[in-house]
Scaffold this motif. Structure first.
Motif, PDB file in Angstrom:
ATOM      1  N   ARG A 175      23.294  30.670  80.784  1.00  0.00           N
ATOM      2  CA  ARG A 175      23.490  29.536  81.355  1.00  0.00           C
ATOM      3  C   ARG A 175      23.660  28.999  82.933  1.00  0.00           C
ATOM      4  NH1 ARG A 175      23.112  23.705  77.419  1.00  0.00           N
ATOM      5  NH2 ARG A 175      21.841  23.623  80.317  1.00  0.00           N
ATOM      6  N   PHE A 176      25.333  30.159  82.356  1.00  0.00           N
ATOM      7  CA  PHE A 176      26.318  30.183  83.762  1.00  0.00           C
ATOM      8  C   PHE A 176      25.339  30.968  83.675  1.00  0.00           C
ATOM      9  CE2 PHE A 176      28.036  27.917  80.224  1.00  0.00           C
ATOM     10  CZ  PHE A 176      28.973  26.832  80.657  1.00  0.00           C
ATOM     11  N   ASP A 177      25.140  32.358  83.617  1.00  0.00           N
ATOM     12  CA  ASP A 177      24.902  33.304  84.512  1.00  0.00           C
ATOM     13  C   ASP A 177      24.208  32.972  85.546  1.00  0.00           C
ATOM     14  OD1 ASP A 177      26.882  35.043  82.950  1.00  0.00           O
ATOM     15  OD2 ASP A 177      25.021  35.329  81.821  1.00  0.00           O
ATOM     16  N   ALA A 178      22.779  32.197  85.106  1.00  0.00           N
ATOM     17  CA  ALA A 178      21.450  31.707  86.139  1.00  0.00           C
ATOM     18  C   ALA A 178      22.183  30.716  87.024  1.00  0.00           C
ATOM     19  CB  ALA A 178      20.873  30.694  84.975  1.00  0.00           C
ATOM     20  N   ILE A 179      23.158  29.832  87.205  1.00  0.00           N
ATOM     21  CA  ILE A 179      23.628  29.442  88.277  1.00  0.00           C
ATOM     22  C   ILE A 179      24.961  30.198  88.750  1.00  0.00           C
ATOM     23  CG2 ILE A 179      22.926  27.483  87.073  1.00  0.00           C
ATOM     24  CD1 ILE A 179      25.932  26.644  86.333  1.00  0.00           C
ATOM     25  N   GLY A 180      24.856  31.835  88.771  1.00  0.00           N
ATOM     26  CA  GLY A 180      26.075  32.211  88.902  1.00  0.00           C
ATOM     27  C   GLY A 180      27.435  31.954  89.194  1.00  0.00           C
ATOM     28  N   THR A 181      27.916  31.177  87.879  1.00  0.00           N
ATOM     29  CA  THR A 181      29.491  31.387  87.506  1.00  0.00           C
ATOM     30  C   THR A 181      29.750  32.515  85.919  1.00  0.00           C
ATOM     31  OG1 THR A 181      29.438  28.697  87.407  1.00  0.00           O
ATOM     32  CG2 THR A 181      30.877  29.633  86.186  1.00  0.00           C
ATOM     33  N   LYS A 182      30.837  33.122  86.767  1.00  0.00           N
ATOM     34  CA  LYS A 182      30.995  34.201  85.670  1.00  0.00           C
ATOM     35  C   LYS A 182      32.004  33.286  84.352  1.00  0.00           C
ATOM     36  CE  LYS A 182      31.063  37.689  88.617  1.00  0.00           C
ATOM     37  NZ  LYS A 182      30.340  38.244  88.484  1.00  0.00           N
ATOM     38  N   VAL A 183      31.756  33.343  83.274  1.00  0.00           N
ATOM     39  CA  VAL A 183      32.432  33.070  81.942  1.00  0.00           C
ATOM     40  C   VAL A 183      33.500  33.958  81.661  1.00  0.00           C
ATOM     41  CG1 VAL A 183      32.715  31.478  80.030  1.00  0.00           C
ATOM     42  CG2 VAL A 183      30.404  31.913  81.778  1.00  0.00           C
ATOM     43  N   MET A 184      34.560  33.589  81.650  1.00  0.00           N
ATOM     44  CA  MET A 184      35.866  35.036  81.122  1.00  0.00           C
ATOM     45  C   MET A 184      35.900  34.497  79.779  1.00  0.00           C
ATOM     46  SD  MET A 184      39.714  35.568  82.439  1.00  0.00           S
ATOM     47  CE  MET A 184      39.130  35.771  84.336  1.00  0.00           C
ATOM     48  N   VAL A 185      34.965  35.359  78.250  1.00  0.00           N
ATOM     49  CA  VAL A 185      34.471  34.523  76.835  1.00  0.00           C
ATOM     50  C   VAL A 185      34.440  35.609  76.694  1.00  0.00           C
ATOM     51  CG1 VAL A 185      32.422  33.618  77.322  1.00  0.00           C
ATOM     52  CG2 VAL A 185      33.730  33.082  75.210  1.00  0.00           C
ATOM     53  N   CYS A 186      34.469  36.229  75.630  1.00  0.00           N
ATOM     54  CA  CYS A 186      34.027  37.214  74.624  1.00  0.00           C
ATOM     55  C   CYS A 186      32.885  36.424  74.283  1.00  0.00           C
ATOM     56  CB  CYS A 186      35.004  37.409  73.266  1.00  0.00           C
ATOM     57  SG  CYS A 186      34.196  38.750  72.460  1.00  0.00           S
ATOM     58  N   ARG A 187      31.301  37.976  74.669  1.00  0.00           N
ATOM     59  CA  ARG A 187      30.837  37.656  74.176  1.00  0.00           C
ATOM     60  C   ARG A 187      29.823  38.102  72.979  1.00  0.00           C
ATOM     61  NH1 ARG A 187      26.731  36.579  79.705  1.00  0.00           N
ATOM     62  NH2 ARG A 187      28.595  36.173  81.376  1.00  0.00           N
ATOM     63  N   ASP A 188      30.263  38.401  71.943  1.00  0.00           N
ATOM     64  CA  ASP A 188      29.958  38.676  70.831  1.00  0.00           C
ATOM     65  C   ASP A 188      29.893  37.992  69.770  1.00  0.00           C
ATOM     66  OD1 ASP A 188      29.827  39.720  68.364  1.00  0.00           O
ATOM     67  OD2 ASP A 188      30.425  42.344  68.990  1.00  0.00           O
ATOM     68  N   VAL A 189      29.155  37.241  69.688  1.00  0.00           N
ATOM     69  CA  VAL A 189      29.274  35.762  69.188  1.00  0.00           C
ATOM     70  C   VAL A 189      29.317  35.909  68.001  1.00  0.00           C
ATOM     71  CG1 VAL A 189      27.614  33.839  68.372  1.00  0.00           C
ATOM     72  CG2 VAL A 189      27.267  34.613  70.613  1.00  0.00           C
ATOM     73  N   GLU A 190      29.222  37.315  66.818  1.00  0.00           N
ATOM     74  CA  GLU A 190      29.162  37.517  65.266  1.00  0.00           C
ATOM     75  C   GLU A 190      31.436  37.750  65.791  1.00  0.00           C
ATOM     76  OE1 GLU A 190      28.101  40.197  62.346  1.00  0.00           O
ATOM     77  OE2 GLU A 190      26.865  40.189  63.865  1.00  0.00           O
ATOM     78  N   LEU A 191      31.527  38.373  66.765  1.00  0.00           N
ATOM     79  CA  LEU A 191      32.864  38.475  66.451  1.00  0.00           C
ATOM     80  C   LEU A 191      34.093  37.122  66.771  1.00  0.00           C
ATOM     81  CD1 LEU A 191      35.127  40.389  66.826  1.00  0.00           C
ATOM     82  CD2 LEU A 191      35.320  41.344  68.802  1.00  0.00           C
ATOM     83  N   LEU A 192      33.141  36.561  67.688  1.00  0.00           N
ATOM     84  CA  LEU A 192      33.800  35.795  68.418  1.00  0.00           C
ATOM     85  C   LEU A 192      33.788  34.761  66.626  1.00  0.00           C
ATOM     86  CD1 LEU A 192      35.077  34.295  70.583  1.00  0.00           C
ATOM     87  CD2 LEU A 192      33.272  33.711  71.361  1.00  0.00           C
ATOM     88  N   GLU A 193      33.224  33.966  66.132  1.00  0.00           N
ATOM     89  CA  GLU A 193      32.530  33.685  64.936  1.00  0.00           C
ATOM     90  C   GLU A 193      34.076  34.008  63.609  1.00  0.00           C
ATOM     91  OE1 GLU A 193      28.862  33.604  64.292  1.00  0.00           O
ATOM     92  OE2 GLU A 193      28.424  31.940  64.262  1.00  0.00           O
ATOM     93  N   SER A 194      33.955  35.285  64.206  1.00  0.00           N
ATOM     94  CA  SER A 194      34.650  36.040  62.783  1.00  0.00           C
ATOM     95  C   SER A 194      36.408  35.413  63.467  1.00  0.00           C
ATOM     96  CB  SER A 194      35.015  36.817  62.857  1.00  0.00           C
ATOM     97  OG  SER A 194      35.097  37.825  63.556  1.00  0.00           O
ATOM     98  N   LEU A 195      37.004  35.384  64.556  1.00  0.00           N
ATOM     99  CA  LEU A 195      37.563  35.127  65.338  1.00  0.00           C
ATOM    100  C   LEU A 195      38.627  33.826  64.846  1.00  0.00           C
ATOM    101  CD1 LEU A 195      38.039  37.572  68.045  1.00  0.00           C
ATOM    102  CD2 LEU A 195      39.514  38.092  66.278  1.00  0.00           C
ATOM    103  N   LEU A 196      37.539  33.150  65.520  1.00  0.00           N
ATOM    104  CA  LEU A 196      37.823  31.234  64.882  1.00  0.00           C
ATOM    105  C   LEU A 196      38.131  31.125  63.250  1.00  0.00           C
ATOM    106  CD1 LEU A 196      35.709  30.427  67.721  1.00  0.00           C
ATOM    107  CD2 LEU A 196      38.464  31.086  68.000  1.00  0.00           C
ATOM    108  N   GLU A 197      37.417  31.501  62.515  1.00  0.00           N
ATOM    109  CA  GLU A 197      37.480  31.674  60.843  1.00  0.00           C
ATOM    110  C   GLU A 197      38.471  32.936  60.220  1.00  0.00           C
ATOM    111  OE1 GLU A 197      36.120  29.166  58.854  1.00  0.00           O
ATOM    112  OE2 GLU A 197      35.552  28.006  60.501  1.00  0.00           O
ATOM    113  N   LYS A 198      40.160  32.486  60.763  1.00  0.00           N
ATOM    114  CA  LYS A 198      40.671  33.870  60.129  1.00  0.00           C
ATOM    115  C   LYS A 198      39.991  34.556  58.965  1.00  0.00           C
ATOM    116  CE  LYS A 198      44.866  31.497  62.293  1.00  0.00           C
ATOM    117  NZ  LYS A 198      43.359  30.049  62.802  1.00  0.00           N
ATOM    118  N   ASP A 199      39.670  34.037  57.851  1.00  0.00           N
ATOM    119  CA  ASP A 199      39.155  34.722  56.525  1.00  0.00           C
ATOM    120  C   ASP A 199      38.141  35.361  56.764  1.00  0.00           C
ATOM    121  OD1 ASP A 199      37.649  31.707  57.185  1.00  0.00           O
ATOM    122  OD2 ASP A 199      36.764  32.411  54.994  1.00  0.00           O
TER     123      ASP A 199
END
Length: 340
Positions: free
Chosen positions: A91-115
């Motif tokens: 949705r940000f791509d569509a309006i020309g905004t670059k987002v500084m975030v990891c786009r690997d959602v599965e990895l990001l979910e695991s990083l935010l849940e330490k176990d």
């Protein structure tokens, strides 16, 4: 002129915005910020600001997309709701905004849940993992504690989804309760007190009960390209008080390279390790700029600005840190701009 937006960041983002603003290339940036507290210090470095509403899930992403659209944001550096934002980054791509975030959602979910992240690294040889158990009731808590003690460990615990040191406690059965009342606020708690509190409910949010790591603690601040290839890693050792030391420690930069090769986290991320019996063991990995990055950058590596260059596709030579730096910090009084 490039417009950059940071949402509900820590106070240290004040430094990061000014590090990007005071760049060696003379590039010009305009900073936008939002926070529920209109007087929050992070907003003091912003050129434009807005009071952020308390929203969750897709509603928060709707707000962020609208903010970026209204203000013609070129680069969005999120801290709050990174996972939700990553899921809808298109949705940000569509309006020309670059987002500084990891786009690997599965990895990001695991990083935010330490176990979950610990589970994903078990047996990979990337970085040693502390011995731990995930518990949700008092019986499990007691069993985990007794197993770790029987294995010769001191024990600590923390929530699986906490940020920083929130909820971290050390089990100490030798502490003097009366002396503790007259001392600084302590992270220590006797086992029986913790067990009694946890026994007051049938189930509680997940805790990690784990071996206490007792030796030197390091934060390894890392800069990667947009594909997650490591460009530079700087270990920062927490010494006494507010003293930090940045030295070249091949064992730790090797861990950073292995983490980068496996996880491919783009832009800036932070690995926290702590030694026990001479072995560096993982505490957590933060897929964002760390709270102490402004100290690490005293090695001559301006990671916030280089991350901006990276997301803009601008080439640069991988920086070489000036190791052997001992550093600290002082409170800096500032006259606050009126944000009301």
């Amino acid at each position: 002129m490039t417009n950059i937006y940071l949402n509900r960041w820590f106070s240290v983002s004040y430094h990061y915005m000014n590090m990007i603003r005071d760049n060696p290339d003379g590039k010009r940036f305009t900073f936008y910020g939002t926070h529920p507290d209109i007087n929050h210090l992070s907003l003091q470095a912003c050129d434009y600001w807005e009071q952020e509403p308390v929203l969750h899930g897709t509603e928060y992403v709707d707000y962020a997309v609208d903010f970026c659209r209204r203000n013609k944001i070129d680069i969005f550096i999120p801290r709050l709701k990174m996972l939700e934002i990553a899921k809808e980054a298109h949705r940000f791509d569509a309006i020309g905004t670059k987002v500084m975030v990891c786009r690997d959602v599965e990895l990001l979910e695991s990083l935010l849940e330490k176990d979950k992240f610990y589970e994903s690294l078990q047996g990979t040889g990337v970085v040693p993992i502390p011995e731990y158990f995930v518990v949700e009731n008092a019986r499990q808590f007691k069993d985990a504690y007794e197993t770790l003690v029987a294995g010769g460990h001191k024990v600590c615990f923390k929530p699986t989804d906490s940020e920083g040191g929130m909820g971290f406690r050390i089990i100490d059965n030798e502490m003097d309760a009366l002396a503790n009342l007259y001392s600084w606020v302590s992270l220590s708690v006797p086992f029986e007190q913790a067990y009694r509190t946890l026994s007051s409910v049938e189930n509680f949010p997940k805790l990690m009960v784990m071996e206490l790591l007792e030796e030197d603690e390091f934060s390894i601040d890392c800069l990667s390209d947009s594909d997650g290839k490591l460009l530079v890693a700087v270990p920062r050792r927490k010494s006494t008080g507010r003293i930090y030391v940045m030295d070249d420690i091949p064992e730790l930069t090797d861990i950073a390279r292995k983490v980068a090769d496996r996880c491919r986290i783009p832009f800036v991320f932070n690995i926290q390790v702590k030694y026990n019996k001479g072995v560096p063991k993982l505490l957590e990995i933060n897929p964002r700029m760390s709270g102490g990055l402004f100290i690490t950058c005293l090695t001559g590596v301006n990671m916030p600005y280089l991350a901006v260059k990276t997301i803009q596709g601008q080439a640069f030579e991988p920086p070489i840190p000036e190791f052997g730096v001992k550093a600290s910090y002082l409170e800096l009084p500032i006259v606050m701009k009126d944000r009301e």
